[in-house]
Design a protein around this motif. Sequence first.
Motif, PDB file in Angstrom:
ATOM      1  N   SER A  42      16.858  13.960 -32.856  1.00 43.51           N
ATOM      2  CA  SER A  42      18.434  12.983 -32.428  1.00 43.51           C
ATOM      3  C   SER A  42      18.056  11.590 -32.327  1.00 43.51           C
ATOM      4  CB  SER A  42      18.908  13.672 -30.922  1.00 43.51           C
ATOM      5  OG  SER A  42      18.031  13.470 -29.911  1.00 43.51           O
ATOM      6  N   GLU A  43      19.112  10.737 -32.265  1.00 43.64           N
ATOM      7  CA  GLU A  43      18.881   9.295 -31.970  1.00 43.64           C
ATOM      8  C   GLU A  43      18.131   9.078 -30.834  1.00 43.64           C
ATOM      9  OE1 GLU A  43      22.716   7.502 -32.326  1.00 43.64           O
ATOM     10  OE2 GLU A  43      22.736   7.839 -34.633  1.00 43.64           O
ATOM     11  N   GLY A  47      14.434   7.443 -30.221  1.00 40.64           N
ATOM     12  CA  GLY A  47      14.510   6.217 -29.341  1.00 40.64           C
ATOM     13  C   GLY A  47      13.474   6.454 -28.356  1.00 40.64           C
ATOM     14  N   ARG A  54      18.761   3.445 -28.417  1.00 39.20           N
ATOM     15  CA  ARG A  54      19.330   4.198 -29.396  1.00 39.20           C
ATOM     16  C   ARG A  54      20.120   3.246 -30.413  1.00 39.20           C
ATOM     17  NH1 ARG A  54      23.555   8.876 -27.373  1.00 39.20           N
ATOM     18  NH2 ARG A  54      23.933   9.745 -29.675  1.00 39.20           N
ATOM     19  N   SER A  55      20.641   2.101 -30.208  1.00 39.15           N
ATOM     20  CA  SER A  55      21.417   1.283 -31.265  1.00 39.15           C
ATOM     21  C   SER A  55      20.409   0.770 -32.357  1.00 39.15           C
ATOM     22  CB  SER A  55      21.848   0.233 -30.471  1.00 39.15           C
ATOM     23  OG  SER A  55      21.237  -0.713 -30.001  1.00 39.15           O
ATOM     24  N   VAL A  57      17.720   2.524 -33.298  1.00 33.82           N
ATOM     25  CA  VAL A  57      17.549   3.860 -34.138  1.00 33.82           C
ATOM     26  C   VAL A  57      18.596   4.001 -35.027  1.00 33.82           C
ATOM     27  CG1 VAL A  57      17.200   6.170 -34.063  1.00 33.82           C
ATOM     28  CG2 VAL A  57      15.886   4.994 -32.449  1.00 33.82           C
ATOM     29  N   ARG A  58      19.927   3.815 -34.515  1.00 29.98           N
ATOM     30  CA  ARG A  58      20.945   4.209 -35.227  1.00 29.98           C
ATOM     31  C   ARG A  58      21.187   3.123 -36.669  1.00 29.98           C
ATOM     32  NH1 ARG A  58      24.686   3.468 -31.676  1.00 29.98           N
ATOM     33  NH2 ARG A  58      24.567   5.633 -30.855  1.00 29.98           N
ATOM     34  N   LEU A  61      18.661   4.383 -39.069  1.00 30.84           N
ATOM     35  CA  LEU A  61      19.143   5.455 -39.833  1.00 30.84           C
ATOM     36  C   LEU A  61      19.991   5.044 -40.820  1.00 30.84           C
ATOM     37  CD1 LEU A  61      19.082   7.995 -36.896  1.00 30.84           C
ATOM     38  CD2 LEU A  61      17.439   8.023 -38.800  1.00 30.84           C
ATOM     39  N   ARG A  62      20.898   4.037 -40.394  1.00 31.60           N
ATOM     40  CA  ARG A  62      21.994   3.741 -41.347  1.00 31.60           C
ATOM     41  C   ARG A  62      21.172   3.034 -42.665  1.00 31.60           C
ATOM     42  NH1 ARG A  62      25.889  -0.627 -42.342  1.00 31.60           N
ATOM     43  NH2 ARG A  62      24.824  -2.151 -41.453  1.00 31.60           N
ATOM     44  N   THR A  78      20.704  14.541 -38.849  1.00 32.99           N
ATOM     45  CA  THR A  78      20.327  13.816 -39.989  1.00 32.99           C
ATOM     46  C   THR A  78      19.072  14.545 -40.406  1.00 32.99           C
ATOM     47  OG1 THR A  78      21.120  11.783 -38.919  1.00 32.99           O
ATOM     48  CG2 THR A  78      19.520  11.286 -40.622  1.00 32.99           C
TER      49      THR A  78
END
Length: 238
Positions: A42-43, A47, A54-55, A57-58, A61-62, A78
């Motif tokens: 998970s994010e 992280g 977390r932001s 990591v997000r 991933l984007r 993901t």
Amino acid sequence: MTTKEKISLPRIARTSLVDEVIATMRQMFSEEAWLPGAKLPSELELGRQLGVGRSTVREALRVLGHLGLVEARSGLGTYVVDRRMPGGQVDQPLTSASLRQLYEFRRALEVPGARLAAERRTDDQLQDIRVAWDRCQVAVANDSSDEFARLDFRFHFSIIQASGNAFYIEAYRALEASFASYVSLVLALGPLRSMLHFHDGLIEAIARQDPAAAALAVDENFLETDVRLRLLTNNAPA
């Protein structure tokens, strides 16, 4: 190694942020720690292991998703879909310096241009923007990066035209001759289908006449472009 086995990730310096998260995850792909089909942690867990928020990591991933390396599946998580980094390099006379300068110029015009377009656009101009993006999506469906790059100029130019600023319009018009060549290089760093919904948020912000959201949408799109530029120009001529 099964997808359920826990992967131990190296912690990274906070100053590295998105670029280092991407580099670390790509290293894990290349070392076969995560094979195609593997579900990523998970994010929150990524992280925690990487020592970043977390932001961050997000965002990483984007970018990896747009590069075609991972895929977010609604309600499932993901997954790794490819371990190979798409190719792409800057060849003379398209140097890394000129590529960076083009995107610096674009950002300088497109962020305030989008803000003004949201404030001033007419219904006809909004329709022009939507039609221009629809044509871009046809190019995506045809998997034609050269055609997409050409039409992408028309899309962004339609927004600049909606700004109503004659100086912005004339300055941006000067990009037309070189725009497609440079953008095609950036598009090479990932599957073209990743562009399908790239500007949806920008268009909707202009449609509802929300200047702040329009400017933010452009800025967010440039965040990913910045990462691609750094990947693209690492070994390019200066």
